[in-house]
Structures are given as C-alpha cells and as structure tokens.
Enzyme design. Structure first.
Site, PDB file in Angstrom:
ATOM      1  N   HIS A 251       4.212   2.247  31.758  1.00 11.34           N
ATOM      2  CA  HIS A 251       3.180   3.253  31.510  1.00 11.34           C
ATOM      3  C   HIS A 251       2.268   3.325  32.721  1.00 11.34           C
ATOM      4  CE1 HIS A 251       4.618   3.441  27.492  1.00 11.34           C
ATOM      5  NE2 HIS A 251       4.569   2.120  27.449  1.00 11.34           N
TER       6      HIS A 251
ATOM      7  N   ALA B 209       5.118   9.751  25.111  1.00  9.93           N
ATOM      8  CA  ALA B 209       4.692   9.666  23.710  1.00  9.93           C
ATOM      9  C   ALA B 209       5.776   9.088  22.792  1.00  9.93           C
ATOM     10  CB  ALA B 209       4.286  11.057  23.223  1.00  9.93           C
TER      11      ALA B 209
ATOM     12  N   ARG C 155      -6.736   2.807  25.697  1.00 11.90           N
ATOM     13  CA  ARG C 155      -6.849   4.209  25.262  1.00 11.90           C
ATOM     14  C   ARG C 155      -6.852   4.304  23.730  1.00 11.90           C
ATOM     15  NH1 ARG C 155      -2.668   7.665  28.399  1.00 11.90           N
ATOM     16  NH2 ARG C 155      -4.013   9.312  27.573  1.00 11.90           N
TER      17      ARG C 155
ATOM     18  N   ASN D 222       9.767   5.151  31.263  1.00 13.65           N
ATOM     19  CA  ASN D 222       8.473   5.624  30.772  1.00 13.65           C
ATOM     20  C   ASN D 222       8.793   6.695  29.734  1.00 13.65           C
ATOM     21  OD1 ASN D 222       5.983   6.643  30.190  1.00 13.65           O
ATOM     22  ND2 ASN D 222       5.291   6.789  32.311  1.00 13.65           N
TER      23      ASN D 222
ATOM     24  N   PRO E 265       8.631  12.940  28.014  1.00 11.51           N
ATOM     25  CA  PRO E 265       7.937  14.227  27.905  1.00 11.51           C
ATOM     26  C   PRO E 265       6.595  14.272  28.646  1.00 11.51           C
ATOM     27  CG  PRO E 265       7.762  13.005  25.845  1.00 11.51           C
ATOM     28  CD  PRO E 265       8.749  12.266  26.709  1.00 11.51           C
ATOM     29  N   ASN E 266       6.381  15.418  29.255  1.00 15.99           N
ATOM     30  CA  ASN E 266       5.140  15.750  29.979  1.00 15.99           C
ATOM     31  C   ASN E 266       5.014  15.072  31.348  1.00 15.99           C
ATOM     32  OD1 ASN E 266       3.856  17.521  27.956  1.00 15.99           O
ATOM     33  ND2 ASN E 266       3.873  15.671  26.702  1.00 15.99           N
TER      34      ASN E 266
ATOM     35  N   GLU F 129       9.787  -1.403  30.399  1.00 11.62           N
ATOM     36  CA  GLU F 129       8.961  -0.344  29.794  1.00 11.62           C
ATOM     37  C   GLU F 129       7.771  -0.119  30.720  1.00 11.62           C
ATOM     38  OE1 GLU F 129       7.415  -1.367  25.923  1.00 11.62           O
ATOM     39  OE2 GLU F 129       5.897   0.227  26.035  1.00 11.62           O
TER      40      GLU F 129
ATOM     41  N   TYR G  33      -3.739  10.148  34.881  1.00  8.59           N
ATOM     42  CA  TYR G  33      -2.415   9.879  35.460  1.00  8.59           C
ATOM     43  C   TYR G  33      -2.367   9.996  36.983  1.00  8.59           C
ATOM     44  CZ  TYR G  33      -1.037  10.147  30.568  1.00  8.59           C
ATOM     45  OH  TYR G  33      -0.928   9.909  29.221  1.00  8.59           O
TER      46      TYR G  33
ATOM     47  N   ARG H  27      -1.220  17.120  35.309  1.00  9.34           N
ATOM     48  CA  ARG H  27      -1.528  16.683  33.954  1.00  9.34           C
ATOM     49  C   ARG H  27      -2.646  15.640  33.964  1.00  9.34           C
ATOM     50  NH1 ARG H  27       2.157  12.436  30.481  1.00  9.34           N
ATOM     51  NH2 ARG H  27       1.003  12.737  28.570  1.00  9.34           N
TER      52      ARG H  27
HETATM   53  C1  DQA Z   1       2.236   7.166  29.162  1.00  8.75           C
HETATM   54  C2  DQA Z   1       1.275   6.805  28.022  1.00  8.75           C
HETATM   55  C3  DQA Z   1       1.674   7.492  26.744  1.00  8.75           C
HETATM   56  O1  DQA Z   1       0.789   7.138  25.686  1.00  8.75           O
HETATM   57  C4  DQA Z   1       1.617   9.000  26.925  1.00  8.75           C
HETATM   58  O2  DQA Z   1       2.045   9.652  25.750  1.00  8.75           O
HETATM   59  C5  DQA Z   1       2.381   9.458  28.111  1.00  8.75           C
HETATM   60  C6  DQA Z   1       2.331   8.676  29.341  1.00  8.75           C
HETATM   61  C7  DQA Z   1       1.777   6.585  30.521  1.00  8.75           C
HETATM   62  O3  DQA Z   1       2.574   6.644  31.454  1.00  8.75           O
HETATM   63  O4  DQA Z   1       0.657   6.092  30.654  1.00  8.75           O
HETATM   64  O5  DQA Z   1       2.977  10.535  28.099  1.00  8.75           O
HETATM   65  O6  DQA Z   1       3.516   6.645  28.877  1.00  8.75           O
END
Ligand code: DQA
Length: 145
Positions: free
Chosen positions: A99, A76, A106, A73, A9-10, A97, A22, A17
C-alpha cells in the site's frame, strides 16, 4: 526470475488521484521505477494495472502457474475481496502486499486486509518507494535461495 507488480482499481490514476494521499508520481512513472529496479536487481519486472476484479484474478492464476513472485497493491479489493485472496493464495513464490499510504492511519475500513494472512510480507505507508523496496527484497530473497 520474472516478477509481477499488479495494481488494482484506481491506481491507474496515480498522480491525479488524491495527491495528498498518494503523491504526484504517475502510474507510468511507477512502471519505469519498477522496471529500473528489476534491471538493477537482475530480473525482469512486468507491471500491470486493472479496474476489473476478474482480470486481476486471471493474472494471479498466471503468476501461480508460472511460479512468479508478485508485488500486489489490490487497492480497495484488499479490504473485502475473497476472490482476490483465494487467487493469491495459490501463489507458490513470495507475495508482497503493498500500500502506498499507511492504511492503518486512515479510515477504519482500511485497517483490515483479507490478504495479509496469506502474504509473505506487507509494505505500507512508504509511498511509491515501497515498490522499489519490495522488489529489492524479492531480488535478495531469490539470491539467498
Ligand atoms: C491503497 C489503500 C487502499 O485502502 C485504497 O483503496 C487504494 C490504495 C494504497 O496503495 O495505499 O486504492 O491500496
């Protein structure tokens, strides 16, 4: 070999964003980067993004059934989705995994991942470059057999 990159998501809003967290790379740029890296490494990379948890669960089942490695990725969902973890646990090929940000620098709620315990490895904090590095590792790992 075919590898999947699944973004949760997002992440479709990359570039717009929170660029200070990011970066300015868009999701379309990220797709190009991943495909290009796959070509250089000699395998196909398919990149998908969803804001719907059940869709990601279905994609993980598809990767599990096909024996494909995954760079995930989960955004959340990383921090609380047991459904995503249980689906990812069915993979037989490597799971990375990923990020973009260094989640450990954070907010505290980002420090825990329900995925790390079943992942082959974790990449965090290297920006979108992390995807390139993760895919290169998958290539090397496949060549080493
Ligand atoms: C994320 C880190 C997560 O905490 C966050 O909710 C994201 C992006 C990252 O790529 O740094 O949506 O996975």
């Amino acid at each position: 070999m075919k590898a999947f990159v699944f973004n949760g998501p997002n992440l479709g809003r990359l570039g717009k964003r929170e660029p200070s967290v990011y970066g300015s790379t868009t999701h379309a740029d990220l797709v190009d980067l991943c495909r290009r890296t796959g070509r250089q490494e000699g395998f196909e990379v398919e990149v998908r993004q969803t804001d719907h948890e059940g869709e990601l669960v279905g994609w993980l089942h598809e990767a599990a059934d096909g024996g494909h490695p995954v760079v995930l990725n989960a955004g959340a969902w990383t921090h609380y989705s047991i459904a995503v973890r249980d689906a990812a646990a069915q993979l037989t090929a490597p799971l990375i995994e990923l990020h973009i940000s260094n989640v450990h620098r954070r907010e505290e709620f980002r420090h825990h991942s329900v995925l790390s315990g079943i992942a082959t490895g974790v990449v965090a904090g290297l920006g979108v470059d992390g995807y390139r590095l993760a895919l290169r590792w998958l290539g090397e790992n496949a060549r080493e057999g």
